[in-house]
Design an enzyme around this catalytic site. Structure first.
Site, PDB file in Angstrom:
ATOM      1  N   SER A  74     -77.927  68.060  74.825  1.00  0.00           N
ATOM      2  CA  SER A  74     -77.951  66.632  74.674  1.00  0.00           C
ATOM      3  C   SER A  74     -76.967  65.884  75.573  1.00  0.00           C
ATOM      4  CB  SER A  74     -77.650  66.264  73.220  1.00  0.00           C
ATOM      5  OG  SER A  74     -76.341  66.616  72.873  1.00  0.00           O
TER       6      SER A  74
ATOM      7  N   LYS B  59     -69.109  60.955  76.615  1.00  0.00           N
ATOM      8  CA  LYS B  59     -70.409  60.946  75.942  1.00  0.00           C
ATOM      9  C   LYS B  59     -70.395  59.904  74.828  1.00  0.00           C
ATOM     10  CE  LYS B  59     -73.646  64.190  73.689  1.00  0.00           C
ATOM     11  NZ  LYS B  59     -73.800  65.535  73.107  1.00  0.00           N
TER      12      LYS B  59
ATOM     13  N   SER C 242     -75.362  71.935  73.747  1.00  0.00           N
ATOM     14  CA  SER C 242     -75.450  70.611  74.370  1.00  0.00           C
ATOM     15  C   SER C 242     -74.441  70.328  75.482  1.00  0.00           C
ATOM     16  CB  SER C 242     -75.328  69.518  73.310  1.00  0.00           C
ATOM     17  OG  SER C 242     -76.511  69.423  72.570  1.00  0.00           O
TER      18      SER C 242
END
Lengths: 92, 496
Positions: free
Chosen positions: B155, B80, B179
């Protein structure tokens, strides 16, 4: 929440908001804070705020320089530079 | 040999048995990532150097002793874009950091590298991880591989989409209020948020420091365990990490749930507030657990209904403080000024910040600044932190009656792109089932179970006691054996 408070908060947060942003944020904050208001009903008398979920184990270490980052590597992210100095507007 | 059904554990085995070369593995995922990214937009940056790095490893297969030290040897991972990666752009999906190249690795990244892993690239997300749909990214929205008109969640939406679409065998995500778990649920993969303090936050772009944790996102439970045991453990660079021993979760996986006390959280099981397919999946899981000899214990935690409020007040407050560092001086976005004469320092900061941050980030900074400002602090930040303690204590009390807690991950499967963008409250309320786990510092896992009537994945969540990730892995392992969702990647998702 009114626009004047939002303007003041924007100043504290160092944000420059356009008129439309100011309106949008005022509406959004009003909406969510109305909902969040419900927590005021919870009885929290005498409750110590929980600021982190774990007991922090404080640890000490020798203060030894372990530099493996070069000045160039750090400076390459500078938006504006002069040699190894960060260039900013006159502040004095 | 390598296909959409291949798991991380398969990749490790195939490399170890010399069935495939490291470079062939990297090539396979690189080809898929490059080909599929125009439609899915899971990657913000692909690591140009990864194939060279892989080729260099082809002839240096470790011996048995080295394998134990480097259990992820030759495996290309997606990361990420919240994790600093030395020499590889790290943007947090924000214009503010669009050009930022970190001079160091996050601790978890350096641990993955030490374990032999390669970095395939950096994955899309909501800007600064603020969002539940990966629609607030400066680099464009990410799409759900199961249905391109739906969001992948957020997210860590890029991480979930990349794993589901086999653009990488596994990925790292971060979880501040759900997330990792919610996008895992939306994309049909496994995602675990470890106990707060289990994984170092050093080098992760800070959002809300008392809530943020990193964790793996994978196709199977075993894959998740293998990665988590590499990245966990004490880090001198993060004082909030725990010295708690890191067990070998992957070696201790046990699908036997007989005698396990599974708490069923009544507040989240109200069938009228759940999507019908999500409710059905939970019923199937309950029936399975009962049949296998677990006992289901109804538990009630009335304060979880305030979870979203407490979460957004605290997370935004911490974010407003953490994001104060972005001033456009030493790194980050700087606005164009024709000349500096007459530009005050304050205007300089404000302009840099206003151009660098997107709309959602600005509104959270505003909310947080408001909550922390004189006159409002007691009513918002302090009050929320007090409720947080009560909520945490209630969870710990509940764990006297049960070993794990079962709940939905989200009240619905993935929603359509754009559907909730203009309804901020709905978007926030979406996080109701996950935020409390972060507030209380517990661990939580999302495990895929079935598909909805529209063909969208549905997972369920198990919540565990602090540092009891093993129970979560075991419950997940039991469901995986029974429901075998991972098989769908070979049979139903190669159409991409």
């Amino acid at each position: 929440m009114d626009r004047e408070i939002v303007k003041k908060v924007a100043h504290l947060a160092r944000l420059e908001l356009s008129e439309s942003e100011l309106n949008a944020i005022t509406n959004k904050l009003t909406l969510v804070l109305q909902h969040f208001e419900a927590i005021s009903q919870v009885n929290t008398e005498g409750v110590i705020p929980l600021v982190t979920p774990v007991d922090i184990e404080y640890r000490f270490r020798e203060d030894v320089v372990e530099g493996d980052i070069s000045v160039d590597e750090v400076m390459q992210n500078a938006p504006s530079r002069q040699g190894n100095l960060f260039k900013v507007p006159p502040v004095i | 040999m390598l296909d959409t059904g291949t798991t991380l554990s398969d990749v490790i085995r195939l490399i170890k048995e010399r069935v495939v070369k490291v470079s062939e593995v990297t090539q396979f995922y690189l080809e898929r990532a490059t080909r599929l990214n125009p439609s899915i937009n899971a990657f913000i940056t692909v690591n140009d150097a990864v194939l060279d790095q892989a080729q260099k490893m082809d002839d240096q297969l470790p011996n048995q002793e080295q394998w134990e030290k480097q259990p992820l040897w030759g495996v290309p991972l997606g990361i990420k874009d919240m994790f600093c990666t030395k020499g590889l752009r790290t943007t947090a999906a924000s214009r503010m950091l669009a050009q930022f190249v970190p001079p160091y690795d996050a601790t978890v990244v350096s641990r993955l590298k030490q374990a032999g892993a390669l970095i395939l690239g950096k994955l899309n997300q909501d800007e600064f991880a603020m969002g539940s749909s990966t629609e607030t990214s400066y680099f464009g929205q990410c799409r759900n591989p199961w249905h391109l008109e739906y969001v992948p969640g957020g997210s860590s939406g890029g991480s979930a989409a990349a794993v589901a679409a086999s653009m990488c065998p596994a990925a790292l995500g971060t979880d501040t209020g759900g997330s990792i778990r919610q996008p895992a649920h939306f994309c049909g993969i496994v995602g675990i948020k470890p106990t707060y303090g289990r994984v170092s936050r050093f080098g992760i772009v800070a959002f809300a420091s008392s809530l943020d944790q990193a964790g793996p996102m994978t196709k199977t439970v075993e894959d998740a365990a293998r990665i988590l045991e590499v990245i966990s453990g004490l880090d001198i660079k993060d004082q909030t990490t725990s010295s708690e021993k890191v067990p070998s979760w992957s070696n201790n996986l046990n699908p036997n749930v007989r005698g396990l006390r599974v708490g069923v959280l009544q507040e989240f099981m109200d069938k009228s507030s759940l999507n019908i397919d999500v409710a059905r999946a939970l019923e199937e899981v309950e029936a399975f657990l009962r049949k296998e000899g677990a006992s289901l214990v109804p538990i009630s935690l009335p304060l979880v209904k305030h979870g979203v409020s407490v979460y957004y007040l605290i997370a935004s407050s911490e974010a407003s403080s953490n994001l104060a560092r972005y001033d456009g001086v030493r790194y980050g976005h700087r606005a164009q000024f024709d000349h500096f004469s007459g530009v005050t320092l304050e205007r300089f900061y404000s302009r840099n910040r206003s151009e660098g941050f997107g709309a959602e980030v600005k509104s959270r900074i505003m909310l947080g600044t408001y909550c922390l400002s004189a006159g409002y602090y007691d009513a918002y930040y302090k009050k929320a932190s007090q409720v947080r303690r009560l909520l945490r204590d209630d969870f710990l009390k509940a764990f006297q009656q049960c070993d794990v807690i079962l709940s939905p991950v989200s009240t619905t499967p993935a929603f359509r792109l754009g559907e909730r963008l203009h309804d901020p409250l709905q978007m926030y309320l979406n996080d109701i089932c996950t935020v409390s786990v972060n507030l209380a510092g517990l661990c939580g896992i999302s495990v895929p179970v079935t598909l909805s009537s529209q063909g969208l994945p549905i997972g369920v969540q198990f919540i565990g006691k602090p540092f009891d990730e093993q129970s979560l892995f075991n419950c997940g392992f039991a469901l995986e054996k029974a429901f075998a969702f991972y098989r769908r990647f070979k049979n139903e998702l190669p159409r991409l």
